[in-house]
Design an enzyme around this catalytic site. Structure first.
Site, short mmCIF file in Angstrom:
data_model
loop_
_atom_site.label_atom_id
_atom_site.label_comp_id
_atom_site.label_asym_id
_atom_site.label_seq_id
_atom_site.Cartn_x
_atom_site.Cartn_y
_atom_site.Cartn_z
CG ASN A 161 -3.88 14.40 -7.36
OD1 ASN A 161 -2.80 13.83 -7.47
ND2 ASN A 161 -4.97 13.78 -6.98
NE ARG A 206 -3.11 12.45 -3.16
CZ ARG A 206 -4.14 11.65 -3.30
NH1 ARG A 206 -5.03 11.90 -4.22
NH2 ARG A 206 -4.30 10.63 -2.50
CG HIS A 225 -5.49 6.29 0.56
ND1 HIS A 225 -5.70 4.93 0.56
CD2 HIS A 225 -5.47 6.67 -0.73
CE1 HIS A 225 -5.80 4.49 -0.69
NE2 HIS A 225 -5.67 5.54 -1.50
NE ARG A 231 -2.56 0.97 -6.42
CZ ARG A 231 -2.75 2.09 -5.71
NH1 ARG A 231 -2.15 2.25 -4.56
NH2 ARG A 231 -3.53 3.04 -6.16
CD GLU A 234 -7.95 11.89 -1.56
OE1 GLU A 234 -8.66 11.83 -2.59
OE2 GLU A 234 -7.12 11.03 -1.27
#
Ligand code: AMP
Length: 397
Positions: free
Chosen positions: A8, A93, A181, A241, A380
């Site tokens: 990742n 990823r 996601h 964000r 994940e």
């Protein structure tokens, strides 16, 4: 038995996991680690969990000035400890699969070029994902590499949930909702199917609440709506964000405040959200501490909570009701106050909180009547390992 290297890669870090996937599809963590601070003061840490050495952490300074050096460090460490031949493949990823990649895919020269064309859709993430792919191709050219996409799980969203109200010529450029996601949502969908099969067939709202945050409305285990959109900036308020914002704010900031597109991008991605509103931190734990005597911290938490309830209402409307609400990711899994506030805010849907279960870190935190509320830790990395192992097997058949 096969070891899958999960990668990742972000702007200044490469995180990795080494996961053993057996013939029955069971996964076991062998090691997890990261090179952080790439290009600055880089640090390396690794945690082994294979029983040979429990919980080893090593930190060295200044080992990686770019992604290739970071990857080289990881690959060398794996080679020294397990041998590179123990690797069956690597799963990356990859943030954006565009309209074309709706499933994990083996990385060929052609596919890598197709992913490069998607850089304009995710300029802050895709280049780093590609840097890891390119570097690993150089370092281990024969190792099968698989790309697993954050967007893929949302390919089941119907067109009406995907399109913006723009002229068709703009939509045709690919300006539409993709959602992100997806690896986390896919993991949760699998967990539900295994452990709550009845619920998994129903109307489920999953709240992935971490530093990045989004909601996904799932029907029969498939995504039918999500709060993130063309980019991972849309939807809920996040750590740094903005989430959704009236686009006219951009024109105002450009025309009247003399800000450039780059300035606004930095403002919206890195200086807003919990950090911007509180003026203190993007970290939930810090804000909970500060909220006792700091009004801005309290207001940031209130806004964060309000925005989730507001968007959850929209998702529940799209689902036509709700059978289960699932909390996941750093905040969703750990912040019991937020879970309690959200369940209270959604009590009009019949939700009732089991306070003891919520405080006691139980999986089911709702009462006996009404829709179910669950806390399910996401993983994940395991999802990437699973997808990678499946694809490598398929290719060998
Ligand atoms: P993630 O992006 O999933 O790693 O989540 C990061 C977020 O989870 C940060 O805002 C952390 O403050 C938050 N978090 C982690 N542990 C806890 C905790 N015990 N209580 C509240 N928030 C937490």
């Amino acid at each position: 038995m096969k070891l899958v290297l999960v990668l990742n890669a972000g702007s200044s870090s490469v995180k990795f996991a080494l996961i053993d996937v057996d013939h029955y599809g069971n996964e076991q963590d062998i090691a997890r680690g990261a090179v952080d601070g790439i290009g600055q003061t880089s640090r390396w840490n690794v945690h082994r969990s294979d029983g040979v050495m429990n919980s080893e952490t090593t930190i060295k300074d200044g080992i990686a000035s770019n992604h290739k050096e970071a990857l080289s460090h990881i690959v060398t460490w794996i080679d020294k400890n397990y041998g590179l031949t123990s690797l069956a493949g690597a799963g990356h990823r990859v943030v954006h699969g565009g309209a074309h990649f709706t499933k994990p895919v083996r990385l060929t020269a052609e596919n890598i070029e197709a992913l490069r064309k998607l850089v304009p859709l995710a300029p802050l993430h895709q280049p780093h994902n590609l840097a890891a792919i390119d570097s690993l191709t150089d370092l281990a050219p024969t190792l099968p590499q698989i790309a697993c996409f954050d967007t893929a799980f949302h390919s089941t969203i119907p067109d009406v949930g995907r399109e913006f109200a723009l002229p068709r010529s703009i939509t045709a450029l690919g300006v539409k909702r993709y959602g992100f996601h997806g690896l986390s949502y896919s993991y949760i969908a699998n967990e539900l199917a295994n452990k709550n099969p009845e619920l998994s067939k129903g109307r489920v709202l999953v709240a992935h609440l971490g530093n990045g945050a989004s909601l996904c409305a799932m029907k029969e285990g498939k995504s039918i709506a999500t709060t993130m959109g063309f980019s991972a900036l849309d939807g809920l308020m996040m750590g740094t964000r903005t989430g959704s914002i009236d686009p006219a704010v951009i024109f105002y900031l450009m025309r009247d405040q003399g800000m450039s597109a780059d300035d606004i991008e930095t403002l919206f991605y890195q200086k807003s959200g919990l950090l911007g509103v509180s003026g203190i931190s993007n970290d939930m734990r810090t804000l909970r501490e500060a909220a006792h005597n700091n009004r801005h911290a309290r207001e940031a938490l209130e806004l964060f909570t309000y925005r989730i309830i507001r968007d959850a209402g929209a998702m529940i409307a799209v689902l036509g009701g709700i059978d289960a609400l699932v909390f996941t990711a750093g905040i969703g899994e750990n912040d019991r106050q937020l879970r309690a506030d959200l369940i209270r805010g959604l009590s009009f849907m019949g939700f009732a909180l089991d306070e003891a279960a919520n405080a006691g870190k139980k999986r089911k935190i709702s009462g006996e009547v009404g829709p179910v509320a669950l806390v399910i830790p996401t993983n994940e990395e395991v999802m990437i390992a699973r997808e990678t192992a499946m694809l490598i097997d398929c290719k060998h058949k």
